[in-house]
Design a protein around this motif. Sequence first.
Motif, PDB file in Angstrom:
ATOM      1  N   GLU A 241       0.833  -1.216   0.000  1.00  0.00           N
ATOM      2  CA  GLU A 241       0.000   0.000   0.000  1.00  0.00           C
ATOM      3  C   GLU A 241       0.865   1.263   0.000  1.00  0.00           C
ATOM      4  O   GLU A 241       0.548   2.246  -0.678  1.00  0.00           O
ATOM      5  CB  GLU A 241      -0.930  -0.013   1.209  1.00  0.00           C
ATOM      6  CG  GLU A 241      -2.064  -1.013   1.070  1.00  0.00           C
ATOM      7  CD  GLU A 241      -2.800  -1.246   2.383  1.00  0.00           C
ATOM      8  OE1 GLU A 241      -2.521  -0.507   3.365  1.00  0.00           O
ATOM      9  OE2 GLU A 241      -3.631  -2.172   2.431  1.00  0.00           O
ATOM     10  N   ARG A 242       1.947   1.226   0.756  1.00  0.00           N
ATOM     11  CA  ARG A 242       2.823   2.411   0.789  1.00  0.00           C
ATOM     12  C   ARG A 242       3.427   2.668  -0.589  1.00  0.00           C
ATOM     13  O   ARG A 242       3.462   3.810  -1.074  1.00  0.00           O
ATOM     14  CB  ARG A 242       3.938   2.218   1.826  1.00  0.00           C
ATOM     15  CG  ARG A 242       3.491   2.206   3.262  1.00  0.00           C
ATOM     16  CD  ARG A 242       4.672   2.346   4.220  1.00  0.00           C
ATOM     17  NE  ARG A 242       5.693   1.345   4.042  1.00  0.00           N
ATOM     18  CZ  ARG A 242       5.748   0.171   4.670  1.00  0.00           C
ATOM     19  NH1 ARG A 242       4.791  -0.138   5.533  1.00  0.00           N
ATOM     20  NH2 ARG A 242       6.729  -0.665   4.459  1.00  0.00           N
ATOM     21  N   LEU A 243       3.903   1.593  -1.208  1.00  0.00           N
ATOM     22  CA  LEU A 243       4.525   1.759  -2.524  1.00  0.00           C
ATOM     23  C   LEU A 243       3.491   2.221  -3.554  1.00  0.00           C
ATOM     24  O   LEU A 243       3.791   3.032  -4.433  1.00  0.00           O
ATOM     25  CB  LEU A 243       5.188   0.449  -2.958  1.00  0.00           C
ATOM     26  CG  LEU A 243       6.361  -0.001  -2.071  1.00  0.00           C
ATOM     27  CD1 LEU A 243       6.824  -1.402  -2.456  1.00  0.00           C
ATOM     28  CD2 LEU A 243       7.519   0.981  -2.176  1.00  0.00           C
ATOM     29  N   THR A 244       2.291   1.706  -3.430  1.00  0.00           N
ATOM     30  CA  THR A 244       1.220   2.127  -4.341  1.00  0.00           C
ATOM     31  C   THR A 244       0.904   3.608  -4.132  1.00  0.00           C
ATOM     32  O   THR A 244       0.655   4.348  -5.091  1.00  0.00           O
ATOM     33  CB  THR A 244      -0.037   1.270  -4.112  1.00  0.00           C
ATOM     34  OG1 THR A 244       0.306  -0.108  -4.297  1.00  0.00           O
ATOM     35  CG2 THR A 244      -1.140   1.642  -5.087  1.00  0.00           C
ATOM     36  N   ALA A 263      12.194   0.976   2.932  1.00  0.00           N
ATOM     37  CA  ALA A 263      12.657   0.308   4.147  1.00  0.00           C
ATOM     38  C   ALA A 263      11.629  -0.753   4.564  1.00  0.00           C
ATOM     39  O   ALA A 263      10.481  -0.709   4.139  1.00  0.00           O
ATOM     40  CB  ALA A 263      12.861   1.338   5.245  1.00  0.00           C
ATOM     41  N   PRO A 264      12.030  -1.701   5.417  1.00  0.00           N
ATOM     42  CA  PRO A 264      11.134  -2.812   5.747  1.00  0.00           C
ATOM     43  C   PRO A 264       9.811  -2.385   6.382  1.00  0.00           C
ATOM     44  O   PRO A 264       8.774  -2.918   6.037  1.00  0.00           O
ATOM     45  CB  PRO A 264      11.969  -3.646   6.710  1.00  0.00           C
ATOM     46  CG  PRO A 264      13.380  -3.336   6.374  1.00  0.00           C
ATOM     47  CD  PRO A 264      13.383  -1.892   5.961  1.00  0.00           C
ATOM     48  N   ASP A 323      11.522   9.243   9.153  1.00  0.00           N
ATOM     49  CA  ASP A 323      10.529   8.443   9.859  1.00  0.00           C
ATOM     50  C   ASP A 323       9.824   9.352  10.863  1.00  0.00           C
ATOM     51  O   ASP A 323      10.246   9.479  12.028  1.00  0.00           O
ATOM     52  CB  ASP A 323      11.198   7.265  10.573  1.00  0.00           C
ATOM     53  CG  ASP A 323      11.886   6.334   9.580  1.00  0.00           C
ATOM     54  OD1 ASP A 323      11.441   6.276   8.410  1.00  0.00           O
ATOM     55  OD2 ASP A 323      12.865   5.673   9.968  1.00  0.00           O
ATOM     56  N   ALA A 324       8.758   9.996  10.390  1.00  0.00           N
ATOM     57  CA  ALA A 324       7.992  10.866  11.283  1.00  0.00           C
ATOM     58  C   ALA A 324       7.405  10.024  12.412  1.00  0.00           C
ATOM     59  O   ALA A 324       7.027   8.868  12.211  1.00  0.00           O
ATOM     60  CB  ALA A 324       6.886  11.560  10.497  1.00  0.00           C
ATOM     61  N   PRO A 325       7.356  10.575  13.615  1.00  0.00           N
ATOM     62  CA  PRO A 325       6.830   9.771  14.742  1.00  0.00           C
ATOM     63  C   PRO A 325       5.377   9.365  14.503  1.00  0.00           C
ATOM     64  O   PRO A 325       4.607  10.100  13.890  1.00  0.00           O
ATOM     65  CB  PRO A 325       6.975  10.707  15.946  1.00  0.00           C
ATOM     66  CG  PRO A 325       7.180  12.069  15.381  1.00  0.00           C
ATOM     67  CD  PRO A 325       7.785  11.905  14.028  1.00  0.00           C
TER      68      PRO A 325
ATOM     69  N   PRO B  14      12.280  -8.060   3.577  1.00  0.00           N
ATOM     70  CA  PRO B  14      13.532  -7.331   3.308  1.00  0.00           C
ATOM     71  C   PRO B  14      13.357  -6.409   2.125  1.00  0.00           C
ATOM     72  O   PRO B  14      12.521  -6.631   1.258  1.00  0.00           O
ATOM     73  CB  PRO B  14      14.534  -8.441   2.998  1.00  0.00           C
ATOM     74  CG  PRO B  14      13.691  -9.570   2.504  1.00  0.00           C
ATOM     75  CD  PRO B  14      12.375  -9.475   3.218  1.00  0.00           C
ATOM     76  N   SER B  15      14.151  -5.364   2.111  1.00  0.00           N
ATOM     77  CA  SER B  15      14.104  -4.468   0.961  1.00  0.00           C
ATOM     78  C   SER B  15      14.761  -5.151  -0.231  1.00  0.00           C
ATOM     79  O   SER B  15      15.435  -6.172  -0.095  1.00  0.00           O
ATOM     80  CB  SER B  15      14.835  -3.166   1.282  1.00  0.00           C
ATOM     81  OG  SER B  15      16.156  -3.447   1.633  1.00  0.00           O
TER      82      SER B  15
END
Lengths: 502, 117
Positions: A241-244, A263-264, A323-325, B14-15
């Motif tokens: 979803e993030r990549l989309t 990142a993972p 990486d926002a909290p 993993p990336s």
Amino acid sequence: MTAPAPPRWDRAALADAATALEVGLRAVAAARDPLARGPAAGWSGPAADAAADAGLRLAVRGAELVDGAVALVGPVRRAAAPVRPDAPGAGAVAAPGAAGSAPADDVDEAADRDLAAALDATALDAAALDATAVTPRRVVPPAPAPATAPAMVTAWWAALDPAARDALVRDRPDLVGGLDGIPAADRDRANRARLAAARQDAAARAGAADRALPVDVLRARWIGDLARIGRRRAEIRARLERLTAVEDSLRAPERALLAFDDAPVTTRAAVATGDVDTARNIGVFTPGFTAGVADLSGRLAELEGIRAAAGPDTAMVAWYGYDAPQWRGLLDPSTSVLGDRPARAGAQRLSRFLDGIDPRAHVTAIGHSYGSVTTALATAPGAADGVDDVVVLGSPGIGPRPTRPPGREWVVEAPGDPVADAAWFGPDPNRMPGVVGLSAREVVLPDGRVLAGSRGHNQYLTPGTTSAYDIAAVVAGRPDAAVLDRGVGAGDRLRASVPGAG
Amino acid sequence: MTTTPLRLPVPLVPSVPAPPAPAVCVRPGSLTDHGRRVADAATLDPAVLAAAARRIAAAVPGSRSAAAAEALARRWDSALAAWVADVGAHGDALRATARDYAATDARTATALRGTSS
């Protein structure tokens, strides 16, 4: 009138010429020697390989020159040899010093033909050799380390020829996409390729997880196994979803993916609207608490509004490169919104990103909420030095003092924004000297336009608001057009009444 | 009731693996010396072969061989001059590369020291 005397050969001079030829070819061979020895001792890596290749090509060219000279020595020596007096035909020669040698000026046609043929053949080889001569390009050192100053990265990139840059974008997108200081257009190409590969990988993993689900469930031995399967599926889905979301944010004209990190458990990205390589004015927006790349499309729509209001030659960047909290990290000091560690980590990334922008552009760093803490740290003395203006929106405090000279740091505090009165990370910026307040209230401009007021913590960029108009004025380098207002409200008055409350 | 911090599980996805970085090793001093030896080779007289060819031409005046020797001299003039220039440029490039390595290392060290302050 007498006929001219026939040409005569000076065989002794010809023998001397053959000797000179041998001396010359030995000199060329000696010059070729260091090239034939290979790269410098102890040197390895891509640049060493490139240097070895260039040296080898030069050594081969030198060897071909030597070979041509060597091949000519024999015919010249034969032509220099005296003709035997009893020779029946052309070309018959005797060994030098042989008894009965003829006078040195006797020339026969066959000897001339043979020597001319040898000379012509050598000349043809030399011509071919000359045509392949290429001045080797300067060997460029390997790519700089990620922590290298962006200005050095820019210089390194500029030293590459276009073919080398294209090859790096194609073959090393991770390197090109991640280096601040490389032009936006090249980073965009590299990062789009990385995004496509990551998206394909994520989709494949999601599909595999779906297919494996029945088997995984059957193999589960206890409830913990099921929980782990569920977490894993959620993680895979969340990554997809993030990549989309990043992909979707690029589906508009003039968008560029300036930074990307798959990142993972998080995805970082910086997406521009407008041409960062050529814009005269550039605004870089850094979000705060709970921000993630899922917000990118909406945020970019707001930044489009700022860009349009700022006028031509403007580009805006949604910098989601840290990486926002998040709520889930609230109780972990390393990720909590209550501390500044996420901001400090993000500031290192942001300052490099800001320093990677063309220093000729007018750059405005804009931080919202916790992002104002990150922005303030990234633009503090000793950090990014290419930023002209800083705007903080709904800031929970940015430290003990402004980071810009007076008149170059701006604050917007909307009515009803409790975060802006928190002063959690330092004094409330709208009460700090040297920080100029921009209005977030409804106003009527001299030309009759009515701008809406912003309310609460999340309307600072809303198109049509006074705060968005003011931010655009600063980004455009026309702060005199902005509507000033320190934004002092009930929260500030309450704070002011409490001794020691900032 | 105690509250347990919410934590995500250990990363399971993993990336995308980056291509392995090639081993890079350099001794700038050694590289400088190598570059100097190559640059020294470029002090070769670029007319050394052409001069020999012209001596051939002078020894056989008026013949076909003389014309061929003159043509060869012109070719060698051009080819050897280009080769010598290229060798010199290569030597200069090697020495400049050695300087760049040293400068990059020094600046990177400064930048890295800055990250710990």
